[in-house]
Structures are given as C-alpha cells and as structure tokens.
Design a protein around this motif. Structure first.
Motif, PDB file in Angstrom:
ATOM      1  N   CYS A 266      24.599  79.921  -9.829  1.00 52.60           N
ATOM      2  CA  CYS A 266      24.426  81.256 -10.395  1.00 52.60           C
ATOM      3  C   CYS A 266      23.084  81.798  -9.910  1.00 52.60           C
ATOM      4  O   CYS A 266      22.319  81.098  -9.248  1.00 52.60           O
ATOM      5  CB  CYS A 266      24.509  81.222 -11.927  1.00 52.60           C
ATOM      6  SG  CYS A 266      22.985  80.730 -12.759  1.00 52.60           S
ATOM      7  N   ALA A 268      20.423  82.457 -11.534  1.00 54.73           N
ATOM      8  CA  ALA A 268      19.259  81.788 -12.136  1.00 54.73           C
ATOM      9  C   ALA A 268      19.023  80.393 -11.551  1.00 54.73           C
ATOM     10  O   ALA A 268      17.922  79.858 -11.658  1.00 54.73           O
ATOM     11  CB  ALA A 268      19.431  81.710 -13.646  1.00 54.73           C
ATOM     12  N   CYS A 269      20.051  79.778 -10.922  1.00 53.12           N
ATOM     13  CA  CYS A 269      19.842  78.495 -10.237  1.00 53.12           C
ATOM     14  C   CYS A 269      18.831  78.686  -9.099  1.00 53.12           C
ATOM     15  O   CYS A 269      18.070  77.780  -8.764  1.00 53.12           O
ATOM     16  CB  CYS A 269      21.149  77.990  -9.628  1.00 53.12           C
ATOM     17  SG  CYS A 269      22.401  77.443 -10.794  1.00 53.12           S
ATOM     18  N   CYS A 340      19.869  74.186 -14.772  1.00 46.93           N
ATOM     19  CA  CYS A 340      19.764  75.649 -14.822  1.00 46.93           C
ATOM     20  C   CYS A 340      19.897  76.110 -16.271  1.00 46.93           C
ATOM     21  O   CYS A 340      20.796  75.673 -16.997  1.00 46.93           O
ATOM     22  CB  CYS A 340      20.841  76.291 -13.954  1.00 46.93           C
ATOM     23  SG  CYS A 340      20.972  78.079 -14.151  1.00 46.93           S
ATOM     24  N   CYS A 343      23.575  78.246 -16.274  1.00 44.91           N
ATOM     25  CA  CYS A 343      24.874  77.615 -16.019  1.00 44.91           C
ATOM     26  C   CYS A 343      24.781  76.094 -16.019  1.00 44.91           C
ATOM     27  O   CYS A 343      25.779  75.417 -15.758  1.00 44.91           O
ATOM     28  CB  CYS A 343      25.456  78.104 -14.699  1.00 44.91           C
ATOM     29  SG  CYS A 343      24.662  77.383 -13.246  1.00 44.91           S
TER      30      CYS A 343
HETATM   31 ZN   LIG Z   1      22.734  78.521 -12.710  1.00 47.01          ZN
END
Ligand SMILES: [Zn+2]
Length: 349
Positions: A266, A268-269, A340, A343
């Motif tokens: 995702c 944010a990863c 993360c 996710c």
């Molecule tokens: Zn993520």
C-alpha cells in the motif's frame, strides 16, 4: 403507368420528409399497387384507366412479386443479425450491450486482442473514483471517459484558477471561478455522453471516505497533499479497493498500483510518514512542467484500463519514476511491509 410511379414516388418522399414510420408509407404504396391490380381485374380490357396503367395486370403482378421477395429477404437478414447480437452478449449483461454508435466509438479498443468485446463491456460496467480534478485528474478523467469507463466520480473542493490552466487541461479559460468538479463534469459529458459522471464539490474527509469508496471499483488519486494521500490510502485498504496513485514534482513524476488485496504494497508501506512542512513542496511552491501531469495521468488511466480488463501486467509492486528533464524512466520494485501501520499483518515494534 407513369402516373402510378409518380404517385408512389410522392408517397415515398412524403414519408421521408415527415419522418413517418417506414411501415406506414410502405403499406400506402402497397395499397396503391393493390388498387392498380384490382383495376385490371375488374375493368373491361378497353377501359381508358386500364389502358393508361399498362393495359395488363401481368407487369404489376411481376413488380409486386419482386418487391415481396426483396422485403422478405431484408426481414430475414434483420432476424439473423438480431440473433447474432443476442448470441454475442449473454442475457445477464444485456444492460451492458452496446449501441451501434458505441461499437463504432470503441472500435479501436474492441479490435485489441487484450481488450476485445468482453474488456470493453468490463470498462462500461466499471466505476472509478478520481480524487482531485487538477493536473493528474484532467488526463485521468479525459482518457477514462474517452475509453468508455461507465461511471466516473470526482471529488475536489477547489475552484478553477488562472494559474491552473498551464497544465489542468480539462478546464477552460471561461471556467475560471467555477468548481473544478463541475467544469470537469461538463468536459467529460461533452466528450462522451455514454459516461455517467458524478461530481462531488467538497473536500474528502474521514467521515465520508469509506461510504464514498464503497460505491466504486477502484480509486485514482491525483491530489498534491500528503494528509489526503494517506486518508485515501487508509480508506482504499479498509474497503479493499485498488488504488492507482500518481505524484509530481517539478520535472519528475511517479505512479504505482497500490493493492494489498492482491499482494502489492500500500502507499504507507513505501511512504509511511507525512513529511515535515517544507520538505516536500507542492506544485504551487516548487513549480511543475506543464505536460508532466499529462504523461503521468495518462499512464494512471492506462493502468486503470489494464486492471479493469485484466490486460497485461499492472504496476503492482512496482514504482515507475519518470524524469522529464532527461526523458528517463526507472522502475523500482517495492514490497509490502509486514509492520506497515495501514496494511501490515503484525504489530509495529
Ligand atoms: Zn502497507
């Protein structure tokens, strides 16, 4: 004899001019023909009206027979064609059947092996939400609408400003001061009336995001502020929707398909934190080369079409970076992070 043809021609022309149903004026010509044949059958051979219309019923009967053969052949052809169209589209997809105008509009897609009729029907059945009606949103909406994506939603609370027009090509000079989503919706409707356009003239906030995302198959993010990007990512992960995200800075752009539901990372990863103020300047602060959003936005629309139709390999797990100053592109493999915050499958340590 000539008089009868002139009468038939006049009926034909009258039908065409008045736009009367074909069946109506064809049957009137039929009545005229039947009247002439009847004259020949009931009047004596020397009657002036009979002499004036050819003297014998034989040529009229021949003409009638020929017309009947032509009409029967055409009716048969229509039935075969209707059966072929019904055979192509299964009954449950009848709402996605294409009109002749749509078949012609999308012909260059339909002949592509990777899209074809099923891919084009998938595009028509797809609904895509676009976040931001600016530089990236402009090409994204234009190309998705032109490609025949059935439903396009767009959310943005901004109005068209003179300084936008250097790159936000969906808006016009006359649109300055109007909400961007309305100007974009008008442009999309003018481009392709088969597309259902849903403009939301408001800011995307936490309290509406989940309900809004639930109505769409995928999300395309072209905003230029990090708080919104992270909100979009959190909501896309929570609702299980693929997120095609693009970003720009001066001469460089990037995009990826963030899709943890299909094993990809995702947003944010890769970008876990919101950068401190001043570290990641916006387009307004740092500038942006006009055609750059066109390049990245068109690529985002292309990735959306690939995800919808199943064509090729979308940019899942890959970040594509395009440097316009040196006309150079790089692909970076990106991985999902177990820790993360959005996710991840394990608690952050
Ligand atoms: Zn993520």
């Amino acid at each position: 004899m000539l008089l009868v043809f002139i009468l038939a021609g006049a009926l034909w022309a009258l039908g065409a001019v008045l736009g009367a149903p074909r069946r109506l004026w064809l049957s009137m010509i039929g009545f005229l023909w039947a009247g002439v044949v009847l004259l020949h059958l009931v009047l004596p051979q020397t009657a002036p009206l009979r002499l004036a219309t050819g003297g014998s019923a034989a040529p009229w009967l021949l003409l009638g027979g020929f017309a009947a053969v032509v009409l029967l052949y055409r009716a048969g052809l229509r039935r075969v064609r209707a059966r072929a169209v019904a055979g192509e589209a299964p009954k449950e997809q009848s709402s996605r059947a294409f009109s002749d105008a749509e078949l012609e509009r999308y012909a260059r897609h339909i002949i592509l092996r990777e899209v074809g009729g099923p891919g084009q029907r998938a595009l028509k059945g797809a609904s895509v939400l676009v976040i931001g009606a600016g530089g990236l949103g402009s090409p994204v909406m234009s190309y998705l609408a032109a490609a025949g994506v059935g439903t396009i939603g767009v959310i943005d609370d901004d109005e068209v400003d003179l300084s936008n027009l250097q790159r936000q090509v969906i808006h016009r000079d006359a649109d300055i001061g109007t909400p961007k989503v309305h100007s974009a919706a008008a442009a999309v409707r003018a481009l392709n009336p088969h597309v259902q356009m849903r403009p939301y003239a408001r800011r995307l906030t936490d309290d509406i995001a989940a309900d809004l995302f639930a109505e769409y198959d995928m999300i395309l993010d072209g905003t230029d502020n990090f708080a919104t990007r992270h909100l979009v990512n959190r909501t896309a992960v929570a609702t299980g929707k693929p997120l095609i995200s693009g970003a720009l800075a001066q001469w460089e752009g990037q995009l990826s398909v963030f899709d943890p539901a299909n094993g990809a990372p995702c947003y944010a990863c890769i970008f876990p934190d919101i950068p401190a103020a001043g570290l990641a300047p916006s387009c307004a602060e740092a500038g942006v080369m006009g055609p750059l959003p066109g390049v990245i936005g068109a690529m985002m629309a292309g990735e959306a079409i690939k995800v919808i139709t199943g064509a090729g390999t979308p940019l899942r797990g890959t970040l594509l970076i395009y440097d316009a100053l040196y006309a150079d592109a790089r692909r970076i493999q990106i991985k999902r992070r177990a820790d993360c915050a959005v996710c991840g499958t394990k608690e952050a340590t």
